[in-house]
Design a protein around this motif. Sequence first.
Motif, PDB file in Angstrom:
ATOM      1  N   LEU A  41       0.820  -1.205   0.000  1.00 56.83           N
ATOM      2  CA  LEU A  41       0.000   0.000   0.000  1.00 56.83           C
ATOM      3  C   LEU A  41       0.859   1.262   0.000  1.00 56.83           C
ATOM      4  O   LEU A  41       0.622   2.188  -0.786  1.00 56.83           O
ATOM      5  CB  LEU A  41      -0.936   0.001   1.207  1.00 56.83           C
ATOM      6  CG  LEU A  41      -1.817   1.230   1.367  1.00 56.83           C
ATOM      7  CD1 LEU A  41      -2.817   1.316   0.214  1.00 56.83           C
ATOM      8  CD2 LEU A  41      -2.535   1.203   2.701  1.00 56.83           C
ATOM      9  N   VAL A  42       1.858   1.300   0.847  1.00 53.93           N
ATOM     10  CA  VAL A  42       2.728   2.483   0.914  1.00 53.93           C
ATOM     11  C   VAL A  42       3.498   2.650  -0.389  1.00 53.93           C
ATOM     12  O   VAL A  42       3.634   3.768  -0.909  1.00 53.93           O
ATOM     13  CB  VAL A  42       3.683   2.378   2.125  1.00 53.93           C
ATOM     14  CG1 VAL A  42       4.755   3.447   2.080  1.00 53.93           C
ATOM     15  CG2 VAL A  42       2.900   2.467   3.420  1.00 53.93           C
ATOM     16  N   THR A  43       3.987   1.549  -0.940  1.00 55.42           N
ATOM     17  CA  THR A  43       4.713   1.620  -2.212  1.00 55.42           C
ATOM     18  C   THR A  43       3.808   2.138  -3.322  1.00 55.42           C
ATOM     19  O   THR A  43       4.214   2.985  -4.128  1.00 55.42           O
ATOM     20  CB  THR A  43       5.267   0.237  -2.584  1.00 55.42           C
ATOM     21  OG1 THR A  43       6.111  -0.222  -1.524  1.00 55.42           O
ATOM     22  CG2 THR A  43       6.054   0.288  -3.879  1.00 55.42           C
ATOM     23  N   ALA A  44       2.571   1.632  -3.361  1.00 58.98           N
ATOM     24  CA  ALA A  44       1.626   2.086  -4.386  1.00 58.98           C
ATOM     25  C   ALA A  44       1.320   3.572  -4.220  1.00 58.98           C
ATOM     26  O   ALA A  44       1.241   4.302  -5.220  1.00 58.98           O
ATOM     27  CB  ALA A  44       0.336   1.267  -4.308  1.00 58.98           C
ATOM     28  N   LEU A  45       1.157   4.033  -3.002  1.00 56.98           N
ATOM     29  CA  LEU A  45       0.878   5.455  -2.776  1.00 56.98           C
ATOM     30  C   LEU A  45       2.054   6.338  -3.179  1.00 56.98           C
ATOM     31  O   LEU A  45       1.866   7.406  -3.768  1.00 56.98           O
ATOM     32  CB  LEU A  45       0.514   5.695  -1.315  1.00 56.98           C
ATOM     33  CG  LEU A  45      -0.847   5.162  -0.873  1.00 56.98           C
ATOM     34  CD1 LEU A  45      -1.008   5.306   0.634  1.00 56.98           C
ATOM     35  CD2 LEU A  45      -1.960   5.871  -1.602  1.00 56.98           C
ATOM     36  N   VAL A  46       3.263   5.902  -2.883  1.00 52.16           N
ATOM     37  CA  VAL A  46       4.442   6.684  -3.269  1.00 52.16           C
ATOM     38  C   VAL A  46       4.583   6.722  -4.781  1.00 52.16           C
ATOM     39  O   VAL A  46       4.830   7.791  -5.364  1.00 52.16           O
ATOM     40  CB  VAL A  46       5.716   6.096  -2.606  1.00 52.16           C
ATOM     41  CG1 VAL A  46       6.972   6.712  -3.193  1.00 52.16           C
ATOM     42  CG2 VAL A  46       5.673   6.309  -1.097  1.00 52.16           C
ATOM     43  N   LEU A  47       4.408   5.579  -5.436  1.00 52.41           N
ATOM     44  CA  LEU A  47       4.492   5.561  -6.890  1.00 52.41           C
ATOM     45  C   LEU A  47       3.397   6.395  -7.528  1.00 52.41           C
ATOM     46  O   LEU A  47       3.635   7.106  -8.517  1.00 52.41           O
ATOM     47  CB  LEU A  47       4.433   4.116  -7.401  1.00 52.41           C
ATOM     48  CG  LEU A  47       5.659   3.252  -7.092  1.00 52.41           C
ATOM     49  CD1 LEU A  47       5.429   1.827  -7.543  1.00 52.41           C
ATOM     50  CD2 LEU A  47       6.905   3.831  -7.726  1.00 52.41           C
ATOM     51  N   PHE A  48       2.205   6.331  -6.979  1.00 49.08           N
ATOM     52  CA  PHE A  48       1.102   7.158  -7.474  1.00 49.08           C
ATOM     53  C   PHE A  48       1.422   8.636  -7.313  1.00 49.08           C
ATOM     54  O   PHE A  48       1.138   9.444  -8.192  1.00 49.08           O
ATOM     55  CB  PHE A  48      -0.192   6.801  -6.742  1.00 49.08           C
ATOM     56  CG  PHE A  48      -1.374   7.569  -7.215  1.00 49.08           C
ATOM     57  CD1 PHE A  48      -1.954   7.297  -8.442  1.00 49.08           C
ATOM     58  CD2 PHE A  48      -1.915   8.583  -6.435  1.00 49.08           C
ATOM     59  CE1 PHE A  48      -3.059   8.012  -8.875  1.00 49.08           C
ATOM     60  CE2 PHE A  48      -3.016   9.302  -6.861  1.00 49.08           C
ATOM     61  CZ  PHE A  48      -3.592   9.008  -8.100  1.00 49.08           C
ATOM     62  N   GLY A  49       2.032   8.988  -6.196  1.00 46.73           N
ATOM     63  CA  GLY A  49       2.428  10.381  -5.975  1.00 46.73           C
ATOM     64  C   GLY A  49       3.442  10.853  -6.995  1.00 46.73           C
ATOM     65  O   GLY A  49       3.380  11.988  -7.481  1.00 46.73           O
ATOM     66  N   PHE A  50       4.406   9.984  -7.362  1.00 50.09           N
ATOM     67  CA  PHE A  50       5.386  10.358  -8.378  1.00 50.09           C
ATOM     68  C   PHE A  50       4.742  10.494  -9.751  1.00 50.09           C
ATOM     69  O   PHE A  50       5.082  11.373 -10.528  1.00 50.09           O
ATOM     70  CB  PHE A  50       6.513   9.331  -8.439  1.00 50.09           C
ATOM     71  CG  PHE A  50       7.543   9.493  -7.367  1.00 50.09           C
ATOM     72  CD1 PHE A  50       8.160  10.729  -7.140  1.00 50.09           C
ATOM     73  CD2 PHE A  50       7.910   8.436  -6.563  1.00 50.09           C
ATOM     74  CE1 PHE A  50       9.124  10.885  -6.159  1.00 50.09           C
ATOM     75  CE2 PHE A  50       8.870   8.582  -5.579  1.00 50.09           C
ATOM     76  CZ  PHE A  50       9.461   9.809  -5.370  1.00 50.09           C
ATOM     77  N   VAL A  51       3.811   9.602 -10.064  1.00 48.08           N
ATOM     78  CA  VAL A  51       3.149   9.649 -11.367  1.00 48.08           C
ATOM     79  C   VAL A  51       2.305  10.897 -11.513  1.00 48.08           C
ATOM     80  O   VAL A  51       2.286  11.546 -12.557  1.00 48.08           O
ATOM     81  CB  VAL A  51       2.305   8.371 -11.582  1.00 48.08           C
ATOM     82  CG1 VAL A  51       1.415   8.498 -12.807  1.00 48.08           C
ATOM     83  CG2 VAL A  51       3.207   7.157 -11.724  1.00 48.08           C
ATOM     84  N   VAL A  52       1.595  11.277 -10.466  1.00 47.89           N
ATOM     85  CA  VAL A  52       0.697  12.421 -10.517  1.00 47.89           C
ATOM     86  C   VAL A  52       1.486  13.742 -10.589  1.00 47.89           C
ATOM     87  O   VAL A  52       1.084  14.663 -11.290  1.00 47.89           O
ATOM     88  CB  VAL A  52      -0.252  12.417  -9.305  1.00 47.89           C
ATOM     89  CG1 VAL A  52      -1.037  13.707  -9.220  1.00 47.89           C
ATOM     90  CG2 VAL A  52      -1.200  11.238  -9.391  1.00 47.89           C
ATOM     91  N   SER A  53       2.595  13.804  -9.904  1.00 47.60           N
ATOM     92  CA  SER A  53       3.330  15.076  -9.854  1.00 47.60           C
ATOM     93  C   SER A  53       4.218  15.310 -11.048  1.00 47.60           C
ATOM     94  O   SER A  53       4.338  14.629 -11.967  1.00 47.60           O
ATOM     95  CB  SER A  53       4.189  15.147  -8.614  1.00 47.60           C
ATOM     96  OG  SER A  53       5.181  14.137  -8.646  1.00 47.60           O
TER      97      SER A  53
END
Length: 56
Positions: free
Chosen positions: A44-56
Amino acid sequence: MYTTINEDGVLNNYATEPKMYYAEYPAIWEQRRYVIQGAVATALVTALVLFGFVVS
């Protein structure tokens, strides 16, 4: 509740202490559950961090 009164008439209240007990070592099925919970939390944490990088 344990209460004392000093010479000035001030009340001091003390909570009752709970009975102490030793923790037991977790059973094998509890240990497996902890490993699964850790894996899910890591994913979950990995997915959230990767999602944050993709969005920004």
